[in-house]
Design a protein around this motif. Structure first.
Motif, PDB file in Angstrom:
ATOM      1  N   ALA A 192       3.572   9.361 -15.624  1.00 43.63           N
ATOM      2  CA  ALA A 192       4.618   8.761 -16.452  1.00 43.63           C
ATOM      3  C   ALA A 192       5.974   8.920 -15.773  1.00 43.63           C
ATOM      4  CB  ALA A 192       4.635   9.403 -17.832  1.00 43.63           C
ATOM      5  N   GLU A 193       6.168  10.066 -15.129  1.00 43.79           N
ATOM      6  CA  GLU A 193       7.410  10.263 -14.375  1.00 43.79           C
ATOM      7  C   GLU A 193       7.509   9.274 -13.223  1.00 43.79           C
ATOM      8  OE1 GLU A 193       8.817  13.246 -11.019  1.00 43.79           O
ATOM      9  OE2 GLU A 193       8.447  14.319 -12.896  1.00 43.79           O
ATOM     10  N   PHE A 194       6.412   9.090 -12.478  1.00 45.46           N
ATOM     11  CA  PHE A 194       6.432   8.152 -11.350  1.00 45.46           C
ATOM     12  C   PHE A 194       6.825   6.748 -11.817  1.00 45.46           C
ATOM     13  CE2 PHE A 194       2.707  10.826  -9.518  1.00 45.46           C
ATOM     14  CZ  PHE A 194       3.574  11.839  -9.172  1.00 45.46           C
ATOM     15  N   ALA A 195       6.364   6.364 -13.003  1.00 44.73           N
ATOM     16  CA  ALA A 195       6.637   5.022 -13.522  1.00 44.73           C
ATOM     17  C   ALA A 195       8.113   4.797 -13.794  1.00 44.73           C
ATOM     18  CB  ALA A 195       5.818   4.780 -14.794  1.00 44.73           C
ATOM     19  N   SER A 196       8.872   5.874 -13.891  1.00 46.57           N
ATOM     20  CA  SER A 196      10.313   5.750 -14.155  1.00 46.57           C
ATOM     21  C   SER A 196      11.131   5.603 -12.882  1.00 46.57           C
ATOM     22  CB  SER A 196      10.809   6.979 -14.929  1.00 46.57           C
ATOM     23  OG  SER A 196      10.835   8.132 -14.091  1.00 46.57           O
ATOM     24  N   TYR A 197      10.515   5.781 -11.720  1.00 44.72           N
ATOM     25  CA  TYR A 197      11.251   5.735 -10.456  1.00 44.72           C
ATOM     26  C   TYR A 197      11.725   4.313 -10.168  1.00 44.72           C
ATOM     27  CZ  TYR A 197       9.385  10.404  -9.260  1.00 44.72           C
ATOM     28  OH  TYR A 197       9.053  11.741  -9.232  1.00 44.72           O
ATOM     29  N   ARG A 198      12.883   4.226  -9.554  1.00 45.82           N
ATOM     30  CA  ARG A 198      13.464   2.935  -9.216  1.00 45.82           C
ATOM     31  C   ARG A 198      13.714   2.834  -7.709  1.00 45.82           C
ATOM     32  NH1 ARG A 198      11.438   2.230 -13.192  1.00 45.82           N
ATOM     33  NH2 ARG A 198      12.311   1.725 -15.246  1.00 45.82           N
ATOM     34  N   GLU A 199      13.923   1.626  -7.240  1.00 46.05           N
ATOM     35  CA  GLU A 199      14.174   1.392  -5.826  1.00 46.05           C
ATOM     36  C   GLU A 199      15.327   2.256  -5.321  1.00 46.05           C
ATOM     37  OE1 GLU A 199      15.244  -2.347  -2.816  1.00 46.05           O
ATOM     38  OE2 GLU A 199      14.782  -2.706  -4.941  1.00 46.05           O
ATOM     39  N   GLY A 200      15.111   2.891  -4.172  1.00 42.69           N
ATOM     40  CA  GLY A 200      16.128   3.729  -3.566  1.00 42.69           C
ATOM     41  C   GLY A 200      16.003   5.205  -3.891  1.00 42.69           C
ATOM     42  N   GLU A 201      15.210   5.536  -4.912  1.00 45.31           N
ATOM     43  CA  GLU A 201      15.029   6.942  -5.271  1.00 45.31           C
ATOM     44  C   GLU A 201      14.079   7.623  -4.291  1.00 45.31           C
ATOM     45  OE1 GLU A 201      14.516   8.219  -9.349  1.00 45.31           O
ATOM     46  OE2 GLU A 201      14.894   6.167 -10.035  1.00 45.31           O
ATOM     47  N   SER A 202      14.232   8.922  -4.135  1.00 43.70           N
ATOM     48  CA  SER A 202      13.340   9.684  -3.272  1.00 43.70           C
ATOM     49  C   SER A 202      12.053  10.021  -3.998  1.00 43.70           C
ATOM     50  CB  SER A 202      14.017  10.965  -2.798  1.00 43.70           C
ATOM     51  OG  SER A 202      14.315  11.806  -3.901  1.00 43.70           O
ATOM     52  N   ILE A 203      10.986  10.192  -3.228  1.00 45.64           N
ATOM     53  CA  ILE A 203       9.685  10.559  -3.773  1.00 45.64           C
ATOM     54  C   ILE A 203       9.000  11.463  -2.757  1.00 45.64           C
ATOM     55  CG2 ILE A 203       8.660   8.414  -2.885  1.00 45.64           C
ATOM     56  CD1 ILE A 203       6.729   8.502  -5.286  1.00 45.64           C
ATOM     57  N   SER A 204       8.459  12.562  -3.222  1.00 48.90           N
ATOM     58  CA  SER A 204       7.826  13.533  -2.334  1.00 48.90           C
ATOM     59  C   SER A 204       6.326  13.256  -2.255  1.00 48.90           C
ATOM     60  CB  SER A 204       8.075  14.951  -2.854  1.00 48.90           C
ATOM     61  OG  SER A 204       7.540  15.911  -1.964  1.00 48.90           O
ATOM     62  N   VAL A 205       5.831  13.065  -1.029  1.00 57.46           N
ATOM     63  CA  VAL A 205       4.427  12.718  -0.822  1.00 57.46           C
ATOM     64  C   VAL A 205       3.836  13.523   0.323  1.00 57.46           C
ATOM     65  CG1 VAL A 205       4.698  10.358  -1.709  1.00 57.46           C
ATOM     66  CG2 VAL A 205       5.000  10.812   0.732  1.00 57.46           C
ATOM     67  N   MET A 206       2.518  13.705   0.291  1.00 56.23           N
ATOM     68  CA  MET A 206       1.793  14.276   1.412  1.00 56.23           C
ATOM     69  C   MET A 206       0.653  13.324   1.768  1.00 56.23           C
ATOM     70  SD  MET A 206       0.120  18.056   2.007  1.00 56.23           S
ATOM     71  CE  MET A 206      -0.948  17.974   0.561  1.00 56.23           C
ATOM     72  N   GLY A 207       0.445  13.108   3.046  1.00 54.81           N
ATOM     73  CA  GLY A 207      -0.614  12.214   3.474  1.00 54.81           C
ATOM     74  C   GLY A 207      -0.653  12.152   4.996  1.00 54.81           C
ATOM     75  N   THR A 208      -1.455  11.242   5.531  1.00 53.74           N
ATOM     76  CA  THR A 208      -2.463  10.538   4.748  1.00 53.74           C
ATOM     77  C   THR A 208      -3.712  11.407   4.695  1.00 53.74           C
ATOM     78  OG1 THR A 208      -3.076   9.341   6.766  1.00 53.74           O
ATOM     79  CG2 THR A 208      -1.625   8.220   5.228  1.00 53.74           C
ATOM     80  N   LEU A 209      -4.374  11.416   3.547  1.00 55.42           N
ATOM     81  CA  LEU A 209      -5.419  12.388   3.272  1.00 55.42           C
ATOM     82  C   LEU A 209      -6.789  11.735   3.114  1.00 55.42           C
ATOM     83  CD1 LEU A 209      -3.429  14.533   0.689  1.00 55.42           C
ATOM     84  CD2 LEU A 209      -3.738  14.994   3.122  1.00 55.42           C
ATOM     85  N   GLY A 210      -7.825  12.524   3.405  1.00 56.46           N
ATOM     86  CA  GLY A 210      -9.200  12.069   3.263  1.00 56.46           C
ATOM     87  C   GLY A 210      -9.641  11.160   4.389  1.00 56.46           C
TER      88      GLY A 210
END
Length: 264
Positions: free
Chosen positions: A78-96
């Motif tokens: 639900a938090e991810f759905a609130s993100y807008r263009e230009g905002e930062s997002i923390s990710v780890m990858g690529t996995l599997g």
């Protein structure tokens, strides 16, 4: 597995259907991403400490971007759905691991997706179209939906043949993807599939009876995404070199497995 954690940037997001969101992420991880792999996406909120595993839907390497399509299932998504263009997002990858593209060369292929297992099949359709295999590939995407909200269907149609099943019978075959295969008298030499467990069990049984290989992507809850916590194991035929029992870690040995090698 080439993995790293980084702060990426949201380059766009839209809602595809009720509770289903489509996000593009600008990240260096796009360079090495393969169909069938996933990201761990980290919420910012203190109450949602664990990252969420989300399959990669599409890759645009020339733009350094990845696409994820996900369903809102709790506080984190639900938090991810609130993100807008230009905002930062923390990710780890690529996995599997990913789907083995070489198995499709010169063959009739099913790309089978159900529900939120549909998005990674789109990236696979793209990769097969761009693979440059010397032998031609015949591909049918067999997609299963609950109702007439057919998210991503038009994008599949731009890449390959599409057959649809809906649980309520509003579009295509009434029933599941195996009902659609039978109704349309489709055949294949190899199957790639992602979706809910009942669907994957049906795919495994069909592949066994037809004596064709099926590569299935398992969906499991994950805490770490890198094989350390053993929270996402599945039962296998062979003894795992890491745990020394008949288990495999979905986040590392998977999420893609040869169906006959796992017990589901």
């Amino acid at each position: 597995m080439n993995k790293k954690k980084e702060t990426a940037v949201v380059s766009g997001q839209r809602q595809l259907a009720e509770g289903i969101y489509d996000m593009w992420i600008k990240t260096d991880l796009a360079a090495a991403a393969k169909p069938g792999q996933f990201l761990m996406v980290y919420p910012r909120g203190a109450a949602t400490l664990l990252p969420r595993p989300i399959s990669i839907c599409e890759v645009r390497r020339d733009e350094n971007r990845l696409r994820i399509v996900y369903r809102v299932a709790g506080k984190g998504t639900a938090e991810f759905a609130s993100y807008r263009e230009g905002e930062s997002i923390s990710v780890m990858g690529t996995l599997g691991n990913g789907f083995p593209l070489e198995e499709a060369a010169g063959k009739r292929v099913f790309l089978m997706g159900g529900g939120i297992g549909i998005p990674p099949m789109l990236g696979l359709a793209q990769a097969l179209a761009e693979s440059g295999q010397a032998a031609p590939i015949s591909v049918h995407a067999v997609l299963g939906y609950r109702d007439s909200v057919l998210f991503l269907k038009e994008e599949f149609e731009r890449r390959t043949n599409v057959v649809v099943a809906t649980e309520d019978g509003s579009v295509g075959t009434k029933g599941n993807i195996m009902d659609a295969v039978r109704e349309n008298a489709l055949t294949a030499d190899v199957i790639y599939a992602c979706g809910p467990m009942p669907m994957l069990r049906a795919v495994k049984q069909y592949a066994s009876e037809a004596d064709i290989p099926a590569y299935i992507s398992l969906e499991e809850r994950m805490a770490c995404g890198v094989g350390a916590c053993l929270g996402c194991v599945c039962k296998t035929k062979q003894v795992d070199a890491h745990s020394h029992v008949k288990n495999a870690r979905v986040c590392t040995e998977g999420p893609v497995f040869l169906a006959e090698d796992v017990e589901i």
